[in-house]
Design a protein around this motif. Sequence first.
Motif, PDB file in Angstrom:
ATOM      1  N   GLU A 141       0.844  -1.190   0.000  1.00  0.00           N
ATOM      2  CA  GLU A 141       0.000   0.000   0.000  1.00  0.00           C
ATOM      3  C   GLU A 141       0.881   1.243   0.000  1.00  0.00           C
ATOM      4  N   ARG A 145      -2.242   7.548   0.245  1.00  0.00           N
ATOM      5  CA  ARG A 145      -3.466   7.384  -0.536  1.00  0.00           C
ATOM      6  C   ARG A 145      -4.292   6.171  -0.113  1.00  0.00           C
ATOM      7  N   TYR A 146      -3.635   5.109   0.423  1.00  0.00           N
ATOM      8  CA  TYR A 146      -4.403   3.929   0.813  1.00  0.00           C
ATOM      9  C   TYR A 146      -5.346   4.209   1.984  1.00  0.00           C
ATOM     10  N   HIS A 148      -7.583   6.254   2.205  1.00  0.00           N
ATOM     11  CA  HIS A 148      -8.927   6.547   1.711  1.00  0.00           C
ATOM     12  C   HIS A 148      -9.568   5.345   1.020  1.00  0.00           C
ATOM     13  N   SER A 149      -8.887   4.220   0.976  1.00  0.00           N
ATOM     14  CA  SER A 149      -9.447   3.041   0.302  1.00  0.00           C
ATOM     15  C   SER A 149      -9.314   1.829   1.214  1.00  0.00           C
TER      16      SER A 149
END
Length: 232
Positions: A141, A145-146, A148-149
């Motif tokens: 990851e 940014r990860y 948010h997912s």
Amino acid sequence: MHFKVLNVEDLAAHFVMWEYAIAMVGYLMKVCPFDQPDVAVAKAEVLHILAEGACEPDFVQDGLAEVPIGKVEVHVSESLRDKVTEPSLDAVLRALFGSIEPGDYFSFNAFLPFAGEGRREAIEEIRHTVASHYDVASCLEIGPRYLHSTGQLHKGGPNKGVFLILSADEPKDIEIDDPRARSLGELAKAQALGDFTILSSRERRCVHVHLPDNSAVSIRALAKAFKKVVYA
């Protein structure tokens, strides 16, 4: 189900169609797809760290795998702390990997630049070493940014994850005009620590390692330390 996207207008139409489909499926499942509780809690923790300062690491180690790279900060989650026999990264990794059970997955969450100097190759070497030796699914990851997912799955999903969060000082840091953080490097470290803190509070098995720099030399030294523990 197959779709052929012929032009930019078709692509835009697919964005709208699938956004609408997700909203409708969420309604039918009685789930709000726009609610991100585990994103919000991580953001709040980052703001707290920037305002009040981060907690001290569990210990600081000088170098890795006999490579004198400088001071390495290590944080260990509450769920692993009583399994660590001594203040060393080797002991921490033994506790982390010793907790792996069938059905678990290994998530390597790296707040690092991937371009140049063989960084990506060294990081992938760590991930594949763990995945192949312990026969678990693994993922790499890219932070932040990860958050948010898949970050929501890490915190709100089943307790099946074994997490390594990696961050590093940035030799060529970029200053930002924000009273809460002096630079992008400071912000990235706060985000890594924020994620670690929330994972630890959810009783996840998690270790945060902060390197003195993000060079390929330091990451390869970390990979060497991993192999030493995995193949011991």
